[in-house]
Design an enzyme around this catalytic site. Structure first.
Site, short mmCIF file in Angstrom:
data_model
loop_
_atom_site.label_atom_id
_atom_site.label_comp_id
_atom_site.label_asym_id
_atom_site.label_seq_id
_atom_site.Cartn_x
_atom_site.Cartn_y
_atom_site.Cartn_z
N PHE A 242 49.33 5.82 -11.76
CA PHE A 242 48.24 5.79 -12.34
C PHE A 242 48.46 6.89 -13.38
O PHE A 242 47.03 7.54 -14.06
CB PHE A 242 47.38 6.54 -11.53
CG PHE A 242 47.07 5.64 -9.90
CD1 PHE A 242 47.09 4.11 -10.33
CD2 PHE A 242 47.59 5.60 -8.73
CE1 PHE A 242 47.05 3.64 -9.25
CE2 PHE A 242 47.53 5.57 -7.73
CZ PHE A 242 47.93 3.74 -8.21
N GLY A 702 45.72 -6.52 -21.76
CA GLY A 702 45.77 -5.97 -20.68
C GLY A 702 45.54 -5.80 -19.16
O GLY A 702 43.95 -6.00 -19.54
N GLY A 704 45.22 -3.18 -15.94
CA GLY A 704 45.65 -2.50 -15.13
C GLY A 704 43.93 -0.75 -15.10
O GLY A 704 44.30 -0.09 -14.45
N GLU A 705 44.08 -1.10 -16.66
CA GLU A 705 42.66 -0.17 -17.04
C GLU A 705 42.17 0.17 -16.91
O GLU A 705 40.68 0.83 -16.62
CB GLU A 705 43.11 1.00 -17.81
CG GLU A 705 44.48 1.70 -17.71
CD GLU A 705 45.67 2.40 -18.28
OE1 GLU A 705 45.77 1.00 -18.87
OE2 GLU A 705 45.14 3.66 -18.31
MO1 MOS Z 1 47.85 4.80 -18.06
S1 MOS Z 1 46.88 6.10 -17.78
O1 MOS Z 1 48.95 4.67 -19.22
O2 MOS Z 1 49.07 4.92 -16.27
#
Ligand code: MOS
Length: 739
Positions: A242, A702, A704-705
């Site tokens: 994370f 992406g 993930g975020e």
């Molecule tokens: Mo992310 S905060 O670039 O793992």
């Protein structure tokens, strides 16, 4: 490659490493028990601001099993890393461990004890006596940090202005001036940070829990003052990061130094308590938003000021205003950031750094503005979404935020919403519906990969990237299987070693979009090589020129006579272990022509029972424009995780510091609240699945975020809609609702 012909890319296949994980075969950093291993335990500062007058390590040294006690008085020479992202030497803290005799925050490493067993090391760590002098009252809150040390500009984040936001704001008919604050939050991956360091002569091999084997190798080599090729970082499995495991932290350096000193392999695990002080956090922010609309509900001014807290040893900025520059169409925009330093550990990126905290404030203020303008919150967004990137002055590579809003409106049943706060009820519960946009940058970096057709007929992909739990093993296997037309079972993926061809960081949601183009190209090159090898002298199709041959699904086939040879036949006939293709893929001119972002939208339902003082999130409906989804299952897994993490951000998570001592008082998973299964709402997630034709590879962005961006804002907006209370200090607690 057209979407229609794809066989494996796009399918929600199970994780290829799933079995290894559930059977315990997956090797995590702390699972390494090298022969003659010794154990290191830290001694951590009990004060937050002081000078070390002396360290008495006599008793600790005499304790059973102790092999070394390291501290400021005896640490061998270390060097600062250049700390550059571009040369892969970025570190979490530029100060090297024990570099000076200052204590900058409570829980800082002040000594390290190495002993034969963990128990002996822990016992002896209690015997190290540290004498402090010049003890000061620490500055731990944003306000105290500002008072004590003032505001500074962050060298990498200049102020941004277009038009005149202040003037436009003053003259506008509908205006909001609101200050939001977000607390320190801690990553808390389930796998603790851990290092197992082992020297063979002047070569270091280190098992690490890291999101970046390449960066860890480069930075560690710089700090230790050894050639890069002497350092190998291994991270085949990582139990979550994370952002907390992106860059080098002191414990890793200390493990390497200790192993060199005692000439034995050293294991150092950062205990959970210390994960709150010495391996980063999302910094606290204070954000002032001034937004204004004209009579038609069009945005005319947007000012976003952020004050972000950092430590006294390293500048890290939570760039909360970054998204505010480009998400909305607006002629007058000002975005500023300031740093204030306090006696807290060094902050670091945490899942969607900047955007996650920034969109709570921005989308909160937009909700306030929509209400003041008497426009429905979704309608307000649709009226004001940016058609091009007005910051970079470029068209989007693709922006499907509008359909995201429309899908969410439809699937949520938003049109039944009554605008008046507290006006929707069911039994004892008051229902609140909130909305927010999501957005995150779609980065891509250079990456190399090697594809090996092996003598056993399998295809192996090799790359120095890593899988932090996100599905990187699986998506690489899917992409290689797609290009080679082999079944997934015949593809192996070897990642998590710094001496493999250089792969991307698992950060910034860019691993998949960076690595997959390299995997595609490497596999294509290996295919060319295989075809060529088949037709060579001694090959199974000897005498046939490469253009008389073609590759199809694991075999080289003669176009003229139809004879074919399998991968194994070709490789074995050449007496090779493998026939390889290597490739480097990098972003190009398209990055100057277009602006790359991911977009999304969330609607949230909260239920507030004022009688029982019970607040829960009942459901979330989200839609995302993230380019092509390679694996629906791992992609949804990422989104679910980030929506839940966003719930934590909105309603629960907060590191509390004792203002007198500077200690984190919530340094465990009982006092630092995170959502548990019972807190998790129903989640309805849609991917538009429109490939981004300018991203390269299969058109992925992406994943993930983006899920954590906006979701906290939607929840806070929903709480307002239920309760009529506009709570701007995060997290929104029951106590604040009752107050
Ligand atoms: Mo992310 S905060 O670039 O793992």
């Amino acid at each position: 490659m057209s979407t229609e012909t794809l066989q494996i890319v796009g399918r929600g296949v199970d994780r290829v490493e799933g079995r290894a994980k559930v059977t315990g075969r997956a090797n995590y950093a702390a699972d390494n028990f090298e022969k003659s291993l010794v154990h290191a335990v830290g001694v951590y500062s009990t004060v937050a601001s002081a000078r070390i007058a002396g360290i008495d390590d006599e008793e600790a040294r005499r304790a059973p099993g102790v092999r070394a006690v390291l501290h400021h008085g005896n640490i061998p020479k270390l060097f600062r890393s250049p700390n550059e992202m571009d040369d892969n030497t970025r570190v979490s803290e530029v100060r090297t461990p024990f570099e000076d005799e200052r204590v900058y925050y409570a829980g800082q490493f002040v000594a390290l004890v190495v002993a034969e067993t963990f128990e002996e090391a822990r016992w002896a760590s209690r015997l190290v006596k540290v004498r402090y002098t010049d003890e000061q009252r620490p500055a731990v809150s944003v306000a105290e940090s500002e008072r004590a040390n003032g505001q500074r500009v962050h060298s990498e984040t200049p102020d941004y202005r277009r038009g005149d936001a202040a003037q436009a704001w003053s003259g506008a008919p509908v205006r909001i001036d609101a200050t939001y604050s977000t607390p320190v939050e801690v990553h808390n991956p389930l796998e603790l940070h851990a290092s197992v360091a082992k020297w063979n002569g002047d070569k270091l091999e280190i098992h690490e829990s890291t999101q970046w084997v390449v960066g860890q190798q480069r930075a560690l080599a710089k700090v230790l003052g050894v050639p890069e090729e002497n350092v190998t970082v291994l991270a085949p499995f990582i139990g979550g990061g994370f952002g907390g495991k992106l860059f080098l932290w002191p414990h890793t350096i200390l493990a390497a130094v200790a192993a060199r000193e005692v000439k034995r392999p050293v294991k150092l695990v950062v205990e959970r308590q210390r994960m709150f002080t010495t391996v980063g956090h999302r910094p606290a922010t204070r954000q002032r938003l001034r937004v204004a609309a004209d009579a038609a509900g069009k945005l005319v001014a947007l000012e976003h000021e952020t004050i972000s807290q950092t430590s006294l040893v390293h500048d890290f900025l939570e760039s909360s205003g970054q998204t505010s520059k480009a998400l909305y169409r607006c002629a007058n925009v000002t975005v500023t950031h300031r740093l204030v330093s306090g006696n807290v550990g060094t902050p670091t990126p945490m899942r969607a750094p900047g955007a996650a905290s920034g969109l709570i404030a921005l989308e909160g203020a937009m909700d306030e503005l929509a209400e003041a303008a008497k426009v429905d919150p979704i309608e307000f967004r649709l009226r004001n979404l940016a058609d091009a990137d007005e910051e970079k002055k470029r068209p989007w590579s693709g922006n499907h935020a509008r359909p995201c809003c429309e899908i969410v409106r439809e699937r949520f049943g938003w049109t039944r919403r009554k605008a008046e706060p507290g006006s929707m009820r069911e039994g004892a519960e008051v229902i609140g519906w909130g909305f927010a946009l999501a957005s995150w940058s779609s980065e891509r970096e250079e990456a190399e990969a090697r594809a090996e057709f092996r003598a056993d007929g399998r295809l192996r992909i090799v790359c120095a990237t890593q899988d932090i739990g996100t599905g990187t093993y699986t998506v690489i296997a899917q992409v290689a299987a797609e290009v080679s037309q082999l079944p997934l079972e015949r593809v192996e993926v070897a990642i998590g070693r710094s001496d493999f061809p250089q792969g991307p960081i698992s950060g910034g949601s860019m691993a998949t979009s960076s690595v997959t183009p390299a995997v595609i190209d490497a596999t294509k090159k290996a295919i060319e090589k295989l075809v060529e090898t088949a037709g060579k002298k001694g090959g199974p199709l000897a005498g046939q020129a490469p253009d008389a041959l073609e590759y199809r699904a694991g075999a080289v086939i003669s176009k003229s006579d139809g004879r074919s040879a399998s991968i194994a036949e070709v490789v074995n006939a050449a007496r090779l272990a493998s026939v390889d293709g290597e490739a480097k893929a990098k972003p190009g001119e398209e990055r100057k022509k277009y602006s790359f972002r991911e977009f999304g939208a969330h609607a949230v339902e909260v239920r507030w029972d004022p009688g029982l003082a019970k607040l829960r999130v009942a459901r979330v409906v989200s839609a995302f424009d993230v380019g092509r989804v390679i694996n629906e299952k791992t992609a949804k897994n990422q989104i679910y995780g980030s929506l839940i993490m966003g719930l934590g951000m909105a309603l629960m998570e907060r590191s509390v510091y004792d203002a007198r001592t500077g200690h984190v008082v919530t340094d465990n998973l009982a006092d630092y609240l995170v959502p548990v299964h019972a807190d998790v709402p129903e989640m309805d997630v849609t991917f538009l699945n429109i490939p981004d034709e300018h991203m390269g590879g299969f058109g992925t962005r992406g994943i993930g975020e983006i899920g954590i961006t906006g979701i906290g804002g939607a929840m806070v907006n929903a709480v307002y809609h239920a309760t009529g209370k506009r709570l701007r200090d995060l997290p929104v607690t029951i106590e604040a609702l009752l107050g």
